[in-house]
Design a protein around this motif. Structure first.
Motif, mmCIF file in Angstrom:
data_model
loop_
_atom_site.group_PDB
_atom_site.id
_atom_site.type_symbol
_atom_site.label_atom_id
_atom_site.label_comp_id
_atom_site.label_asym_id
_atom_site.label_seq_id
_atom_site.Cartn_x
_atom_site.Cartn_y
_atom_site.Cartn_z
ATOM 1 N N GLU A 1 0.858 -1.196 0.000
ATOM 2 C CA GLU A 1 0.000 0.000 0.000
ATOM 3 C C GLU A 1 0.886 1.236 0.000
ATOM 4 O O GLU A 1 1.910 1.289 0.684
ATOM 5 N N HIS B 1 -0.356 4.344 4.722
ATOM 6 C CA HIS B 1 -1.283 3.722 5.668
ATOM 7 C C HIS B 1 -2.262 4.799 6.107
ATOM 8 O O HIS B 1 -1.883 5.743 6.796
ATOM 9 N N TYR C 1 -8.224 4.350 3.358
ATOM 10 C CA TYR C 1 -8.328 2.985 2.819
ATOM 11 C C TYR C 1 -9.126 2.071 3.741
ATOM 12 O O TYR C 1 -8.911 0.861 3.781
ATOM 13 N N GLN D 1 -10.234 -1.648 3.023
ATOM 14 C CA GLN D 1 -9.178 -2.666 3.011
ATOM 15 C C GLN D 1 -8.959 -3.243 4.410
ATOM 16 O O GLN D 1 -8.856 -4.459 4.588
ATOM 17 N N THR E 1 3.351 -1.324 4.068
ATOM 18 C CA THR E 1 3.276 0.068 3.622
ATOM 19 C C THR E 1 4.562 0.398 2.874
ATOM 20 O O THR E 1 5.656 0.245 3.417
ATOM 21 N N LEU F 1 -1.558 -1.177 -3.970
ATOM 22 C CA LEU F 1 -2.667 -0.250 -3.722
ATOM 23 C C LEU F 1 -2.098 1.144 -3.879
ATOM 24 O O LEU F 1 -1.350 1.632 -3.022
ATOM 25 N N THR G 1 -7.453 5.575 -5.873
ATOM 26 C CA THR G 1 -6.618 4.489 -5.355
ATOM 27 C C THR G 1 -7.218 3.170 -5.805
ATOM 28 O O THR G 1 -8.388 2.890 -5.536
#
Length: 331
Positions: free
Chosen positions: A36, A39, A43, A46, A66, A86, A220
């Motif tokens: 991702e 963080h 999101y 998720q 991350t 992501l 995203t």
């Protein structure tokens, strides 16, 4: 001799029972590595998928890392350091136009608006965008979606980012909030929860939403190399189904419920603040309610990139977007 035979036979029976079971489990559970780009409460679906066991229900073991920066997420994907990224869809366009035999394909959308807010140092009761003229605006990193959306919105309101204000773009993403806190800029473009934290502390005041102003974009998305999708189609479908379950759960539950679900991922943030941020994103429709990235959103993204002078070339929706997977899990 008979005693040894009984013991030995029992061990063999147990072994024969255990080995097929282990093999079965290995076949059913597949580990998927996600990188991702940051963080963020942005999101939330998720983390709901992780906390509510939606990935586990699909037989997936998800390892989340991350990986700050879109370029680093792409590097992780291209080098097989991650299976799924992501990150903003613009990164797939950058990679594609540089030439690739194994393009990175967008297959599931997570957020559908920009996630930043305009924060003013001074309290403004009746804000209008023309109040930015002549000000110092602390924007986001050049070339990234937040910056491109920021400039798109300014131009939409008749403001030339290069002529009508002093635009600062040379500060790293991680240091933008501290720069504003130390006195740089009259206005700043910030993600949550930092925008709300500043408001609570009296350091700034949220006066507008870039997400509301810019409309729907594939801000995203989950993406993977085409080869990974082809070789792991079932796993990608299971992953997308878990995300869809989470999106529907977020849509049908309160901001408080969502905040409580994702709090383990933000243990250093007060639950009240998490709820406030989730509510703000829910109210402006930032969380996609399904994983389909449609053509209108894709074209809006490229229009924003083009307006910012960052679009290397237009890419057809069908070239870098796979909607079949998302559509199939929704049936």
């Amino acid at each position: 001799m008979k005693k040894w035979f009984k013991v030995g036979f029992s061990v063999l029976v147990i072994a024969f029972l255990i080995i097929p079971l282990a093999a079965c489990n290995n076949e059913e559970v597949q580990t998927v590595k996600i990188a991702e780009v940051t963080h963020s409460i942005f999101y939330a679906p998720q983390y709901v998928a992780l906390e509510k066991g939606f990935f586990e229900e699909e037989g997936l073991n998800v390892e989340l890392t991350t990986t700050p920066g879109g370029d680093k997420v792409m590097t992780a994907l291209l080098s097989d350091g991650a299976d799924i990224g992501l990150v903003g869809s613009e990164t797939s366009i950058y990679v594609s136009t540089q030439g690739s035999d194994d393009p990175v394909i967008n297959f599931a959308q997570l957020t559908q608006t920009d996630g930043t807010f305009l924060v003013s140092r001074d309290k403004i009761d009746n804000f209008s965008w023309d109040q930015l003229k002549g000000s110092t605006f602390l924007g986001q990193r050049k070339g990234g979606m937040p910056q491109m959306v920021g400039e798109f919105v300014l131009k939409k309101h008749g403001i030339d980012p290069q002529e009508d204000l002093e635009l600062i773009q040379n500060i790293d993403f991680a240091n933008i909030s501290s720069a504003f806190a130390s006195g740089t800029g009259d206005f700043v473009q910030l993600f949550e929860p930092q925008a709300s934290v500043f408001e609570q502390e009296g350091r700034g005041h949220i006066v507008a939403s870039f997400g509301t102003e810019s409309g729907h974009v594939p801000y995203t998305t989950f993406m993977a190399k085409e080869s990974f999708i082809n070789d792991n189609k079932e796993a990608v479908e299971k992953f997308t189904r878990a995300i869809y379950k989470a999106q529907q759960w977020v849509e049908s539950n309160s901001a408080k419920d969502v905040a409580e679900a994702i709090q383990p991922h933000f243990s250093d943030t007060d639950i009240e603040l998490i709820e406030m941020v989730v509510d703000r994103y829910k109210s402006q429709g930032s969380f996609a309610t399904n994983p389909v990235l449609d053509e209108e959103e894709w074209n809006n993204l490229q229009d924003i990139m083009d307006e910012a002078g960052e679009l290397p070339a237009r890419v057809d929706h069908g070239t870098l977007v796979n909607t079949e997977i998302a559509e199939s899990v929704m049936e």
